[in-house]
Design a protein around this motif. Structure first.
Motif, PDB file in Angstrom:
ATOM      1  N   GLY A 243       0.811  -1.195   0.000  1.00  0.00           N
ATOM      2  CA  GLY A 243       0.000   0.000   0.000  1.00  0.00           C
ATOM      3  C   GLY A 243       0.849   1.251   0.000  1.00  0.00           C
ATOM      4  N   VAL A 244       0.190   2.397  -0.071  1.00  0.00           N
ATOM      5  CA  VAL A 244       0.894   3.667  -0.053  1.00  0.00           C
ATOM      6  C   VAL A 244       1.745   3.766   1.200  1.00  0.00           C
ATOM      7  N   ARG A 245       2.944   4.285   1.068  1.00  0.00           N
ATOM      8  CA  ARG A 245       3.853   4.375   2.206  1.00  0.00           C
ATOM      9  C   ARG A 245       3.240   5.240   3.291  1.00  0.00           C
ATOM     10  N   ASP A 246       3.386   4.783   4.520  1.00  0.00           N
ATOM     11  CA  ASP A 246       2.799   5.527   5.625  1.00  0.00           C
ATOM     12  C   ASP A 246       3.689   6.698   5.999  1.00  0.00           C
ATOM     13  N   GLY A 247       3.306   7.391   7.045  1.00  0.00           N
ATOM     14  CA  GLY A 247       4.004   8.611   7.425  1.00  0.00           C
ATOM     15  C   GLY A 247       5.303   8.378   8.157  1.00  0.00           C
ATOM     16  N   GLU A 248       5.658   7.120   8.433  1.00  0.00           N
ATOM     17  CA  GLU A 248       6.872   6.858   9.194  1.00  0.00           C
ATOM     18  C   GLU A 248       8.106   7.263   8.407  1.00  0.00           C
ATOM     19  N   GLU A 249       8.986   8.004   9.043  1.00  0.00           N
ATOM     20  CA  GLU A 249      10.252   8.365   8.436  1.00  0.00           C
ATOM     21  C   GLU A 249      11.355   8.120   9.445  1.00  0.00           C
ATOM     22  N   PHE A 250      12.533   7.840   8.945  1.00  0.00           N
ATOM     23  CA  PHE A 250      13.682   7.638   9.801  1.00  0.00           C
ATOM     24  C   PHE A 250      14.510   8.913   9.782  1.00  0.00           C
ATOM     25  N   SER A 251      14.723   9.510  10.936  1.00  0.00           N
ATOM     26  CA  SER A 251      15.367  10.823  10.988  1.00  0.00           C
ATOM     27  C   SER A 251      16.768  10.805  10.392  1.00  0.00           C
ATOM     28  N   GLN A 252      17.448   9.673  10.493  1.00  0.00           N
ATOM     29  CA  GLN A 252      18.790   9.569   9.932  1.00  0.00           C
ATOM     30  C   GLN A 252      18.805   8.821   8.598  1.00  0.00           C
ATOM     31  N   GLY A 253      17.631   8.425   8.119  1.00  0.00           N
ATOM     32  CA  GLY A 253      17.546   7.698   6.866  1.00  0.00           C
ATOM     33  C   GLY A 253      17.593   6.195   7.068  1.00  0.00           C
ATOM     34  N   GLU A 254      16.982   5.472   6.156  1.00  0.00           N
ATOM     35  CA  GLU A 254      16.915   4.021   6.263  1.00  0.00           C
ATOM     36  C   GLU A 254      16.744   3.433   4.872  1.00  0.00           C
ATOM     37  N   ILE A 255      17.360   2.276   4.644  1.00  0.00           N
ATOM     38  CA  ILE A 255      17.146   1.524   3.412  1.00  0.00           C
ATOM     39  C   ILE A 255      16.157   0.414   3.722  1.00  0.00           C
ATOM     40  N   LEU A 256      15.018   0.415   3.069  1.00  0.00           N
ATOM     41  CA  LEU A 256      13.997  -0.591   3.312  1.00  0.00           C
ATOM     42  C   LEU A 256      14.411  -1.912   2.677  1.00  0.00           C
ATOM     43  N   ASN A 257      13.956  -3.010   3.248  1.00  0.00           N
ATOM     44  CA  ASN A 257      14.314  -4.338   2.745  1.00  0.00           C
ATOM     45  C   ASN A 257      13.776  -4.584   1.345  1.00  0.00           C
ATOM     46  N   ALA A 258      12.655  -3.961   1.036  1.00  0.00           N
ATOM     47  CA  ALA A 258      12.066  -4.110  -0.296  1.00  0.00           C
ATOM     48  C   ALA A 258      11.332  -2.826  -0.636  1.00  0.00           C
ATOM     49  N   PRO A 259      11.209  -2.497  -1.919  1.00  0.00           N
ATOM     50  CA  PRO A 259      10.476  -1.290  -2.296  1.00  0.00           C
ATOM     51  C   PRO A 259       9.067  -1.305  -1.728  1.00  0.00           C
ATOM     52  N   ASN A 260       8.702  -0.234  -1.054  1.00  0.00           N
ATOM     53  CA  ASN A 260       7.383  -0.121  -0.445  1.00  0.00           C
ATOM     54  C   ASN A 260       6.556   0.807  -1.314  1.00  0.00           C
ATOM     55  N   SER A 261       6.079   0.278  -2.435  1.00  0.00           N
ATOM     56  CA  SER A 261       5.388   1.096  -3.423  1.00  0.00           C
ATOM     57  C   SER A 261       4.100   0.409  -3.864  1.00  0.00           C
ATOM     58  N   ARG A 262       3.126   1.209  -4.141  1.00  0.00           N
ATOM     59  CA  ARG A 262       1.824   0.698  -4.556  1.00  0.00           C
ATOM     60  C   ARG A 262       1.719   0.698  -6.079  1.00  0.00           C
ATOM     61  N   VAL A 263       1.052  -0.294  -6.617  1.00  0.00           N
ATOM     62  CA  VAL A 263       0.780  -0.347  -8.048  1.00  0.00           C
ATOM     63  C   VAL A 263      -0.531   0.381  -8.314  1.00  0.00           C
ATOM     64  N   PHE A 264      -0.460   1.509  -8.993  1.00  0.00           N
ATOM     65  CA  PHE A 264      -1.645   2.281  -9.346  1.00  0.00           C
ATOM     66  C   PHE A 264      -2.135   1.861 -10.727  1.00  0.00           C
TER      67      PHE A 264
END
Length: 424
Positions: free
Chosen positions: A88-109
């Motif tokens: 689903g659409v990425r939620d509001g969570e952000e990492f203040s120092q940045g983070e690499i997600l394990n997999a792309p968190n993207s929605r197919v529109f």
């Protein structure tokens, strides 16, 4: 690949017909500074992204008959057999120092969703245009979600490779100073990228645009934007697998409602395993005027090529002038010599600073920012500071800026008035 949010005051999507003739020169002519540079790519070293970001096709699965081919013969299935990376659409969570997600968190529109969100891509929904295609503002009613949609222009020099690069980078990078890629889509020959909507538009528009919606930026806001942008680049450069943006410029710096700056457009991004690694290519990409001289002259790209571009943007933020306009003032001087004579000069800085600031800036701190920018645009790569050093220096300048003892607007206005008298 263009702007995610706002009308752009310049077009960056077209090749200059004689762009190849400018290879080997250490500086662009004034007329080239708004031109996107894209040439045939015959790289002699890999980007090095495959181990950390899965390569350009990782999100899309194995190749099959339902392919779309870009100009560099990249052929990839868009959906493949594995959709586990999408969500689903990425939620509001952000990492203040940045983070690499394990997999792309993207929605197919779907095309139908985006068509409904833009009222069939109506002309009055267009909010910008770049090298990838037009950018539309959209609203998904059932979710109360405002979005920015890049819709691919089939006539663009960019295509599938840049589309995939954007998804693979922004889909997995989370940082407060990187724009959020919410999702993507493809239907028949249509390609889409969907982003969070950035309400204040581009830095380019605020510095150089005109009209009732353009708000001149104060000194404090300019300083904040420079720090935010520097933090975004520093995050890219500080990971184990360093990412070079390759197209850092004001139109790719987006501003939200609080004027927080976020980097966009990762279609030309490149990976490096170390700060010292050099990527050699015959495909010089980016925008003339911001591309580092060693990259333009030899095709040798380094992490600190981004630092040069940052220094150019610093000069534009301070002066309110586009780089091609600054270059017209150079005459026989090099850019560095002109900066030393006109901006890193207490007696002349008042004549060089953006008139829209109305003198409301601390001269001593403006000089320090200019000196930092000058270090960034040095021809010798090793002399340029790292983005980590740039961030640390800007944060110290910001701390000094917040010290009331040095904040006499009256004194600044007097200094500016004196400077105007000298000009006249």
């Amino acid at each position: 690949m263009g702007n995610c949010c706002s009308h752009s005051s310049s077009s960056n999507g077209d090749d200059h017909p004689n762009a190849k003739n400018h290879l080997g020169r250490t500086e662009f002519s004034a007329g080239l500074s708004k031109i996107r540079l894209i040439q045939n790519d015959n790289s002699t070293s890999g980007g090095g992204c495959s181990s950390q970001f899965g390569g350009s096709s990782s999100l899309f699965g194995p190749s099959s008959g339902n392919n779309h081919t870009s100009g560099n013969n990249t052929s990839t299935t868009f959906w493949g057999s594995d959709n586990s990376h999408t969500s689903g659409v990425r939620d509001g969570e952000e990492f203040s120092q940045g983070e690499i997600l394990n997999a792309p968190n993207s929605r197919v529109f779907t095309f139908a969703e985006l068509r409904a969100a833009t009222k069939n891509f109506r002309a009055d929904s267009v909010i910008g245009e770049g090298g990838f295609g037009r950018v539309y503002k959209g609203f998904i009613r059932g979710e109360g979600l405002t979005i920015a949609i890049k819709k691919w222009n089939p006539g663009s020099l960019q295509g599938v490779a840049e589309w995939q690069s954007e998804v693979n980078f922004l889909g997995r990078l989370s940082h407060p100073n990187l724009v959020k890629l919410l999702g993507f889509g493809r239907e028949n020959s249509e390609l889409f990228l969907v982003y969070e909507f950035m309400h204040r538009g581009t830095l380019d528009n605020h510095l150089f645009g005109r009209g009732a919606n353009v708000r001149p930026l104060s000194w404090d806001t300019r300083l904040k934007v420079m720090i935010d942008a520097a933090r975004g680049l520093n995050f890219l450069h500080s990971m184990e697998m360093k990412i070079v943006h390759r197209d850092f410029k004001p139109s790719n710096i987006l501003l939200d409602e609080t004027f927080t700056a976020k980097l966009s457009d990762f279609g030309l991004a490149k990976c490096f395993s170390s700060l010292d690694q050099t990527h050699v290519t015959t495909r010089v990409v980016g925008t003339g005027g911001y591309a580092a001289p060693e990259y333009v002259a030899t095709g040798r790209l380094k992490v600190k090529s981004d630092v040069y571009a940052f220094g150019i943007v610093v000069m534009e933020v301070l002066t309110g002038k586009r780089m091609q306009d600054i270059r017209r003032l150079l005459k026989q001087k090099s850019l560095s010599d002109w900066v030393k004579s006109n901006i890193v000069n207490r007696g002349k800085i008042g004549m060089s600073m953006d008139a829209k600031l109305e003198g409301l800036y601390p001269t001593n701190l403006a000089l320090e920012v200019a000196q930092l920018g000058l270090k960034c645009i040095q021809t010798e790569v090793n002399v340029r500071p790292s983005m980590k050093e740039v961030v640390e220096r800007l944060e110290q300048i910001e701390a000094d800026n917040q010290n009331p003892a040095g904040n006499s607007y009256k004194r600044r206005r007097v200094n500016n008035a004196i400077s105007k008298m000298v000009v006249n």
